[in-house]
Design an enzyme around this catalytic site. Structure first.
Site, PDB file in Angstrom:
ATOM      1  N   ARG A 122      61.282  18.214   5.536  1.00  0.00           N
ATOM      2  CA  ARG A 122      61.528  19.093   6.672  1.00  0.00           C
ATOM      3  C   ARG A 122      61.844  20.502   6.155  1.00  0.00           C
ATOM      4  O   ARG A 122      62.280  20.671   5.017  1.00  0.00           O
ATOM      5  CB  ARG A 122      62.703  18.578   7.507  1.00  0.00           C
ATOM      6  CG  ARG A 122      62.537  17.163   8.052  1.00  0.00           C
ATOM      7  CD  ARG A 122      63.798  16.717   8.770  1.00  0.00           C
ATOM      8  NE  ARG A 122      63.684  15.384   9.346  1.00  0.00           N
ATOM      9  CZ  ARG A 122      64.034  14.259   8.730  1.00  0.00           C
ATOM     10  NH1 ARG A 122      64.544  14.306   7.502  1.00  0.00           N
ATOM     11  NH2 ARG A 122      63.901  13.090   9.336  1.00  0.00           N
ATOM     12  N   HIS A 177      56.592  21.788  10.239  1.00  0.00           N
ATOM     13  CA  HIS A 177      56.540  20.406  10.705  1.00  0.00           C
ATOM     14  C   HIS A 177      55.099  19.912  10.801  1.00  0.00           C
ATOM     15  O   HIS A 177      54.839  18.712  10.655  1.00  0.00           O
ATOM     16  CB  HIS A 177      57.240  20.272  12.060  1.00  0.00           C
ATOM     17  CG  HIS A 177      57.965  18.974  12.213  1.00  0.00           C
ATOM     18  ND1 HIS A 177      59.106  18.666  11.510  1.00  0.00           N
ATOM     19  CD2 HIS A 177      57.695  17.880  12.968  1.00  0.00           C
ATOM     20  CE1 HIS A 177      59.518  17.456  11.834  1.00  0.00           C
ATOM     21  NE2 HIS A 177      58.661  16.949  12.715  1.00  0.00           N
ATOM     22  N   HIS A 231      62.673   8.612   7.638  1.00  0.00           N
ATOM     23  CA  HIS A 231      62.851   8.072   8.980  1.00  0.00           C
ATOM     24  C   HIS A 231      63.782   6.860   8.941  1.00  0.00           C
ATOM     25  O   HIS A 231      63.721   6.051   8.014  1.00  0.00           O
ATOM     26  CB  HIS A 231      61.510   7.630   9.575  1.00  0.00           C
ATOM     27  CG  HIS A 231      60.632   8.756   9.982  1.00  0.00           C
ATOM     28  ND1 HIS A 231      59.269   8.636  10.181  1.00  0.00           N
ATOM     29  CD2 HIS A 231      60.920  10.065  10.241  1.00  0.00           C
ATOM     30  CE1 HIS A 231      58.764   9.801  10.541  1.00  0.00           C
ATOM     31  NE2 HIS A 231      59.737  10.679  10.581  1.00  0.00           N
ATOM     32  N   TYR A 244      52.035   7.988  13.463  1.00  0.00           N
ATOM     33  CA  TYR A 244      50.986   8.494  12.578  1.00  0.00           C
ATOM     34  C   TYR A 244      49.818   7.521  12.471  1.00  0.00           C
ATOM     35  O   TYR A 244      48.706   7.927  12.147  1.00  0.00           O
ATOM     36  CB  TYR A 244      51.561   8.800  11.196  1.00  0.00           C
ATOM     37  CG  TYR A 244      52.576   9.905  11.221  1.00  0.00           C
ATOM     38  CD1 TYR A 244      52.196  11.215  11.488  1.00  0.00           C
ATOM     39  CD2 TYR A 244      53.927   9.647  11.015  1.00  0.00           C
ATOM     40  CE1 TYR A 244      53.130  12.236  11.549  1.00  0.00           C
ATOM     41  CE2 TYR A 244      54.868  10.656  11.073  1.00  0.00           C
ATOM     42  CZ  TYR A 244      54.463  11.947  11.334  1.00  0.00           C
ATOM     43  OH  TYR A 244      55.382  12.955  11.398  1.00  0.00           O
TER      44      TYR A 244
END
Length: 292
Positions: free
Chosen positions: A145, A238, A264, A273
């Protein structure tokens, strides 16, 4: 009955004129729908199956889930009102569930576009260019991130082992591996940084004044350079995180591994995804198969 209900929500519940107009439109539409099927039908004869058929027709005609849910809210409100005033004997709408809102698929930059940016662009040898290239490669090759990138200190980088110690949400740390390309890019940046900049911080990525880079500064870099290779409206760090995950899955990585690399907590977060890669497969199929 509709007029009485509209007066109720307009004057007693004080709903906005826009809401009143929207509810009226959906109620008139539903009334036309069920009377078109049976001229003798009225609101007292409406059942749950009839409401579901109407909602399904809206979806079949291309209405979005949010629109269909608003229509269902109008019918629910109408029947609650009518039941309390004994205008109908039952409320067929209260147990009907609306369609789930579909989450938008993550946007990502295609692999060939990133190859064009990283490998084929004529990069300068200024600190600005070297730093920008290192940032882009790090975001794309690790999936971190933007806040994790700006939070990196020199001590979090182990070039010999090829790994980063990343501090994510709620201060949870994880180790992210990286390859030789990123090691070379960061090494070049660090050497030039230490030669040209008087650092004011232990941060890995610093400004020309030696201060820790901000998220906004990284955003500006990513937006500028992605604009050279993609037409995506959203060009943010992102998007590179999405691009990392999509590239990993497209090239055989397991979902659990990608989950750990992204930091995550839930596998469900990573599963979006798989939908992205499937959509890509569908596009390839339609473009390549002669009878698609």
């Amino acid at each position: 009955m509709i007029e009485r209900f509209l007066d109720y929500i307009r004057y007693e519940r004080n709903l906005s004129p826009q809401t009143v107009m929207t509810y009226e439109r959906f109620l008139r539409d539903f009334e036309s729908y069920f009377r078109g099927l049976d001229a003798t039908a009225d609101w007292k004869t409406v059942d749950a199956d009839l409401i579901r058929d109407w909602l399904e027709q809206m979806l079949d005609n291309g209405a979005k889930a949010t629109t269909v849910n608003t229509a269902l809210s109008a019918v629910r409100s109408f029947f609650r009102y009518a039941l309390r005033r004994r205008l109908v004997e039952k409320d067929p709408a209260h147990l009907i569930e609306g369609p789930k809102k579909s989450k938008p698929l993550p946007q990502f930059v295609r692999e060939k576009e990133m190859d064009e940016l990283i490998d084929n662009k004529e990069w300068g040898d200024t600190l600005k260019d070297v730093r920008a290239r290192a940032i882009l490669i790090l975001l794309y090759e690790t999936g971190v991130r933007v806040s994790e990138l700006t939070g990196l200190d020199d001590e979090d980088l182990d070039v010999t082992a090829g790994q980063l110690k990343v501090t994510g949400k709620r201060n949870k740390q994880r180790i992210v591996p990286f390859g030789q390309e990123l090691a070379t890019a960061i090494g070049q940046y660090v050497n030039q940084r230490d030669t040209e900049v008087e650092r004011q911080t232990t941060a890995l990525f610093v400004t020309d004044k030696g201060e820790r880079m901000t998220r906004q500064q990284v955003y500006a870099i990513v937006r500028r350079y992605l604009g050279e290779v993609t037409t995506l409206k959203k060009r943010s760090p992102h998007v590179l995180r999405h691009s990392f995950a999509t590239a990993m899955l497209n090239n055989g990585a397991g979902l659990e591994s990608v989950k750990k690399l992204l930091g995550h907590e839930s596998l469900e977060t990573t599963e979006i995804y798989t939908h992205t890669t499937f959509e890509q497969l569908k596009r390839v199929y339609k473009e390549a198969h002669p009878r698609a």
